[in-house]
Scaffold this motif. Structure first.
Motif, PDB file in Angstrom:
ATOM      1  N   LYS A  84       0.809  -1.221   0.000  1.00 58.59           N
ATOM      2  CA  LYS A  84       0.000   0.000   0.000  1.00 58.59           C
ATOM      3  C   LYS A  84       0.842   1.271   0.000  1.00 58.59           C
ATOM      4  CE  LYS A  84      -3.997  -1.866   2.530  1.00 58.59           C
ATOM      5  NZ  LYS A  84      -4.770  -1.768   3.791  1.00 58.59           N
ATOM      6  N   THR A  85       2.049   1.195   0.480  1.00 61.77           N
ATOM      7  CA  THR A  85       2.900   2.390   0.584  1.00 61.77           C
ATOM      8  C   THR A  85       3.633   2.707  -0.723  1.00 61.77           C
ATOM      9  OG1 THR A  85       4.886   1.168   1.307  1.00 61.77           O
ATOM     10  CG2 THR A  85       3.295   1.802   3.007  1.00 61.77           C
ATOM     11  N   THR A  86       3.491   1.865  -1.733  1.00 64.79           N
ATOM     12  CA  THR A  86       4.330   1.983  -2.937  1.00 64.79           C
ATOM     13  C   THR A  86       3.839   3.002  -3.949  1.00 64.79           C
ATOM     14  OG1 THR A  86       3.134   0.214  -4.105  1.00 64.79           O
ATOM     15  CG2 THR A  86       5.014  -0.435  -2.719  1.00 64.79           C
ATOM     16  N   LYS A  87       2.558   3.303  -3.935  1.00 62.78           N
ATOM     17  CA  LYS A  87       1.959   4.220  -4.918  1.00 62.78           C
ATOM     18  C   LYS A  87       2.185   3.719  -6.347  1.00 62.78           C
ATOM     19  CE  LYS A  87       2.449   8.225  -1.878  1.00 62.78           C
ATOM     20  NZ  LYS A  87       2.988   9.591  -1.684  1.00 62.78           N
ATOM     21  N   ALA A  88       2.078   2.421  -6.530  1.00 59.20           N
ATOM     22  CA  ALA A  88       2.295   1.817  -7.842  1.00 59.20           C
ATOM     23  C   ALA A  88       1.079   2.014  -8.740  1.00 59.20           C
ATOM     24  CB  ALA A  88       2.576   0.324  -7.682  1.00 59.20           C
ATOM     25  N   GLU A  89       1.300   1.851 -10.044  1.00 64.76           N
ATOM     26  CA  GLU A  89       0.224   1.986 -11.035  1.00 64.76           C
ATOM     27  C   GLU A  89      -0.121   0.640 -11.686  1.00 64.76           C
ATOM     28  OE1 GLU A  89       1.143   6.407 -12.752  1.00 64.76           O
ATOM     29  OE2 GLU A  89       2.536   4.790 -13.282  1.00 64.76           O
ATOM     30  N   LEU A  90       0.663  -0.368 -11.392  1.00 64.75           N
ATOM     31  CA  LEU A  90       0.422  -1.687 -11.962  1.00 64.75           C
ATOM     32  C   LEU A  90       1.087  -2.731 -11.072  1.00 64.75           C
ATOM     33  CD1 LEU A  90      -0.516  -3.461 -14.481  1.00 64.75           C
ATOM     34  CD2 LEU A  90       1.839  -3.205 -15.299  1.00 64.75           C
ATOM     35  N   ILE A  91       0.406  -3.853 -10.877  1.00 64.56           N
ATOM     36  CA  ILE A  91       0.997  -5.000 -10.184  1.00 64.56           C
ATOM     37  C   ILE A  91       1.437  -6.015 -11.232  1.00 64.56           C
ATOM     38  CG2 ILE A  91       0.502  -7.018  -8.747  1.00 64.56           C
ATOM     39  CD1 ILE A  91      -1.463  -5.310  -7.180  1.00 64.56           C
ATOM     40  N   ILE A  92       2.675  -6.481 -11.112  1.00 67.75           N
ATOM     41  CA  ILE A  92       3.165  -7.576 -11.949  1.00 67.75           C
ATOM     42  C   ILE A  92       3.469  -8.751 -11.024  1.00 67.75           C
ATOM     43  CG2 ILE A  92       4.937  -8.376 -13.559  1.00 67.75           C
ATOM     44  CD1 ILE A  92       5.413  -5.458 -14.356  1.00 67.75           C
ATOM     45  N   ALA A  93       2.804  -9.873 -11.247  1.00 69.01           N
ATOM     46  CA  ALA A  93       3.048 -11.073 -10.446  1.00 69.01           C
ATOM     47  C   ALA A  93       3.842 -12.056 -11.284  1.00 69.01           C
ATOM     48  CB  ALA A  93       1.740 -11.699  -9.992  1.00 69.01           C
ATOM     49  N   VAL A  94       5.009 -12.450 -10.768  1.00 72.14           N
ATOM     50  CA  VAL A  94       5.865 -13.420 -11.457  1.00 72.14           C
ATOM     51  C   VAL A  94       6.037 -14.605 -10.512  1.00 72.14           C
ATOM     52  CG1 VAL A  94       8.088 -13.833 -12.585  1.00 72.14           C
ATOM     53  CG2 VAL A  94       7.068 -11.534 -12.631  1.00 72.14           C
ATOM     54  N   GLY A  95       5.314 -15.693 -10.759  1.00 77.35           N
ATOM     55  CA  GLY A  95       5.420 -16.816  -9.838  1.00 77.35           C
ATOM     56  C   GLY A  95       4.315 -17.827 -10.031  1.00 77.35           C
ATOM     57  N   GLY A  96       4.164 -18.683  -9.036  1.00 78.83           N
ATOM     58  CA  GLY A  96       3.126 -19.696  -9.041  1.00 78.83           C
ATOM     59  C   GLY A  96       1.864 -19.203  -8.369  1.00 78.83           C
ATOM     60  N   GLY A  97       1.042 -20.144  -7.928  1.00 75.20           N
ATOM     61  CA  GLY A  97      -0.269 -19.792  -7.393  1.00 75.20           C
ATOM     62  C   GLY A  97      -0.232 -18.881  -6.196  1.00 75.20           C
ATOM     63  N   SER A  98       0.678 -19.127  -5.253  1.00 70.30           N
ATOM     64  CA  SER A  98       0.720 -18.306  -4.040  1.00 70.30           C
ATOM     65  C   SER A  98       1.059 -16.861  -4.358  1.00 70.30           C
ATOM     66  CB  SER A  98       1.747 -18.882  -3.054  1.00 70.30           C
ATOM     67  OG  SER A  98       1.362 -20.163  -2.618  1.00 70.30           O
ATOM     68  N   VAL A  99       2.012 -16.666  -5.274  1.00 72.04           N
ATOM     69  CA  VAL A  99       2.395 -15.307  -5.670  1.00 72.04           C
ATOM     70  C   VAL A  99       1.229 -14.610  -6.355  1.00 72.04           C
ATOM     71  CG1 VAL A  99       3.862 -13.977  -7.238  1.00 72.04           C
ATOM     72  CG2 VAL A  99       4.867 -15.775  -5.823  1.00 72.04           C
ATOM     73  N   MET A 100       0.609 -15.286  -7.299  1.00 72.63           N
ATOM     74  CA  MET A 100      -0.488 -14.665  -8.042  1.00 72.63           C
ATOM     75  C   MET A 100      -1.702 -14.422  -7.149  1.00 72.63           C
ATOM     76  SD  MET A 100      -0.273 -16.309 -11.892  1.00 72.63           S
ATOM     77  CE  MET A 100      -0.129 -18.041 -11.437  1.00 72.63           C
ATOM     78  N   ASP A 101      -1.995 -15.354  -6.245  1.00 67.79           N
ATOM     79  CA  ASP A 101      -3.122 -15.158  -5.330  1.00 67.79           C
ATOM     80  C   ASP A 101      -2.894 -13.954  -4.425  1.00 67.79           C
ATOM     81  OD1 ASP A 101      -4.305 -17.345  -6.453  1.00 67.79           O
ATOM     82  OD2 ASP A 101      -4.286 -18.588  -4.650  1.00 67.79           O
ATOM     83  N   THR A 102      -1.664 -13.792  -3.947  1.00 67.14           N
ATOM     84  CA  THR A 102      -1.344 -12.641  -3.092  1.00 67.14           C
ATOM     85  C   THR A 102      -1.475 -11.344  -3.879  1.00 67.14           C
ATOM     86  OG1 THR A 102       0.178 -13.982  -1.774  1.00 67.14           O
ATOM     87  CG2 THR A 102       0.411 -11.599  -1.616  1.00 67.14           C
ATOM     88  N   ALA A 103      -0.974 -11.360  -5.111  1.00 72.30           N
ATOM     89  CA  ALA A 103      -1.058 -10.160  -5.954  1.00 72.30           C
ATOM     90  C   ALA A 103      -2.505  -9.799  -6.252  1.00 72.30           C
ATOM     91  CB  ALA A 103      -0.285 -10.397  -7.253  1.00 72.30           C
ATOM     92  N   LYS A 104      -3.342 -10.794  -6.485  1.00 69.88           N
ATOM     93  CA  LYS A 104      -4.754 -10.517  -6.754  1.00 69.88           C
ATOM     94  C   LYS A 104      -5.421  -9.887  -5.541  1.00 69.88           C
ATOM     95  CE  LYS A 104      -5.792 -14.686  -8.387  1.00 69.88           C
ATOM     96  NZ  LYS A 104      -6.578 -15.795  -8.980  1.00 69.88           N
ATOM     97  N   LEU A 105      -5.102 -10.384  -4.350  1.00 71.00           N
ATOM     98  CA  LEU A 105      -5.663  -9.778  -3.137  1.00 71.00           C
ATOM     99  C   LEU A 105      -5.164  -8.347  -2.963  1.00 71.00           C
ATOM    100  CD1 LEU A 105      -5.571 -12.778  -0.663  1.00 71.00           C
ATOM    101  CD2 LEU A 105      -7.606 -11.520  -1.396  1.00 71.00           C
ATOM    102  N   ALA A 106      -3.885  -8.126  -3.276  1.00 73.88           N
ATOM    103  CA  ALA A 106      -3.350  -6.764  -3.175  1.00 73.88           C
ATOM    104  C   ALA A 106      -4.102  -5.808  -4.095  1.00 73.88           C
ATOM    105  CB  ALA A 106      -1.864  -6.757  -3.512  1.00 73.88           C
ATOM    106  N   SER A 107      -4.536  -6.309  -5.260  1.00 72.15           N
ATOM    107  CA  SER A 107      -5.218  -5.439  -6.224  1.00 72.15           C
ATOM    108  C   SER A 107      -6.567  -4.942  -5.715  1.00 72.15           C
ATOM    109  CB  SER A 107      -5.405  -6.167  -7.560  1.00 72.15           C
ATOM    110  OG  SER A 107      -6.432  -7.140  -7.476  1.00 72.15           O
ATOM    111  N   VAL A 108      -7.148  -5.674  -4.758  1.00 72.86           N
ATOM    112  CA  VAL A 108      -8.441  -5.239  -4.203  1.00 72.86           C
ATOM    113  C   VAL A 108      -8.298  -4.737  -2.769  1.00 72.86           C
ATOM    114  CG1 VAL A 108      -9.740  -6.797  -5.689  1.00 72.86           C
ATOM    115  CG2 VAL A 108      -9.077  -7.565  -3.402  1.00 72.86           C
ATOM    116  N   LEU A 109      -7.058  -4.629  -2.297  1.00 73.59           N
ATOM    117  CA  LEU A 109      -6.819  -4.173  -0.925  1.00 73.59           C
ATOM    118  C   LEU A 109      -5.960  -2.910  -0.882  1.00 73.59           C
ATOM    119  CD1 LEU A 109      -6.238  -7.662   0.708  1.00 73.59           C
ATOM    120  CD2 LEU A 109      -7.992  -6.030   1.412  1.00 73.59           C
ATOM    121  N   PHE A 110      -5.935  -2.189  -2.007  1.00 75.79           N
ATOM    122  CA  PHE A 110      -5.197  -0.928  -2.071  1.00 75.79           C
ATOM    123  C   PHE A 110      -6.050   0.147  -1.408  1.00 75.79           C
ATOM    124  CE2 PHE A 110      -2.421   1.668  -5.243  1.00 75.79           C
ATOM    125  CZ  PHE A 110      -1.445   1.789  -4.278  1.00 75.79           C
TER     126      PHE A 110
END
Length: 383
Positions: A84-110
């Motif tokens: 949340k502190t990054t002020k990013a404009e895009l999330i890039i997930a590079v990994g398996g299921g755990s990485v992508m699942d975490t990134a997806k949650l981050a996309s709705v928890l900003f």
């Protein structure tokens, strides 16, 4: 089969040779991105491939590379709080299921309006606040295609799915170069996960023409490529087929749903930390044999699609061939088919049964009704 159904997919999906080159277009106009990955990916050198595109685009980036494998809801929240502190404009997930699942949650928890635990109680709260690009490094979870995120709830010793269409990816890149050097053991376990997704969704009570289209194609691709893809590091055509199949199976999940294999495997991962693909492999044959009387016609149709050999066989013979072929794949890939090496005591049987039966959101999809006694018998087969 459902009477009403819809198709849920990421907005843009790229595949084929050098498909990572599409990052150039996706990154246009971006000033900062956050890359979600884990130490295994970072240390393997795989991260350098997509990272080079970020650098060449002149885009600022922050790296969150300490994501846990199969993380708890609280571990995900800790990563999200840093994100949340990054002020990013895009999330890039590079990994398996755990990485992508975490990134997806981050996309709705900003946002500070709700937490991961809030979404466990009420997934409908989720609203996407930032776009996502998924670059899978396994041909297994299909997370890049689904609206699901799976997290461990420690006090329940259970993996729980958070499902909301807001988490469907915006961009997906399926480039087989990302799985070229994947160790055979990991490749086999994750690709069996994709196989489970395909056959479960095809035989689900929620199956429909849309999901069957993707699930059957995934089954065909997987059952005719999985061994070559796992055993031969240079088999790029087979690996590309597996990347596509994993994605298709993920689309089938979003359109249909998995069944008792996944439902009964969740306690194995949550309490005993059996890797997700392995836990599905362990439960796959017991559940498929249990379901066979109700799924015989479907297995026969799958045979016609997959085998391309002897269409004159009876329905019973075709169904038997499918079960034998599934078992053969597990044996050929040296995947555990019981819990002996995980030291799960038979005295925990009641706990397993109670935990597995709690996963009703998936058990209701199973074509053959699963009772507590059925679950007990299925677990006893693998203890």
């Amino acid at each position: 089969m459902l009477d009403k159904y819809n198709l849920k997919m990421p907005k843009e999906v790229y595949s084929g040779v050098n498909s990572l080159d599409k990052m150039k277009d996706i990154l246009k106009g971006k000033s900062k991105v956050v890359i979600f990955t884990d130490k295994g990916i970072a240390n393997s050198g795989l991260l350098e491939i997509p990272l080079q595109y970020v650098k060449e685009a002149g885009v600022s980036y922050e790296l969150l590379d300490d994501l846990k494998v199969e993380p708890s809801c609280d571990e995900v929240q800790e990563v999200v709080d840093r994100f949340k502190t990054t002020k990013a404009e895009l999330i890039i997930a590079v990994g398996g299921g755990s990485v992508m699942d975490t990134a997806k949650l981050a996309s709705v928890l900003f946002t500070n309006d709700y937490t991961v635990r809030d979404l466990l109680s009420d997934p409908s709260k989720a609203v996407k606040n930032i776009k996502t690009l998924m670059i899978p490094t396994t041909a297994g979870t299909g997370s890049e295609a689904t609206p699901n995120s799976i997290v461990l709830v420690p006090e329940k010793q259970m993996k729980v799915g958070i499902v909301n269409d807001e988490m469907i990816s915006d961009y997906v890149i399926l480039d087989a170069v990302m799985i070229k050097k994947l160790p055979r053991k990991i490749a086999a376990a994750t690709e069996i996960d994709a196989l489970s997704h395909a056959i479960e969704c095809y035989t689900s009570n929620k199956a429909n023409p849309f999901s069957n289209m993707f699930a059957l194609e995934a089954l065909d691709l997987i059952m005719n490529n999985i061994e070559e893809a796992c055993n031969n590091p240079e088999a790029m055509e087979a690996k590309n087929s597996m990347m596509i199949a994993s994605f298709y199976a993920g689309v089938a999940i979003a359109t249909s749903g998995t069944t008792a294999v996944h439902a009964l495997s969740y306690p194995l991962g949550g309490k005993y930390h059996v890797p997700h693909g392995v836990s599905n492999a362990i439960m796959l044959m017991p559940v498929m044999r249990f379901n066979e009387p109700m799924c015989r016609e479907l297995f026969a149709k799958a045979y016609d699609r997959v085998s391309r050999s002897n269409p004159s066989l009876t329905v019973e013979e075709k169904s038997k061939w499918m079960l034998n072929r599934l078992q053969e794949i597990l044996v050929n890939l040296d995947i555990p088919t019981n819990l002996k090496e995980y030291n799960v005591p038979e005295s925990d049987l009641d706990i397993l049964v109670e935990s597995g039966m709690e996963v009703q959101r998936l058990l209701v999809n199973n074509m053959r009704h699963v009772t507590h006694e059925d679950a007990r018998a299925l677990y006893l087969e693998v203890l």
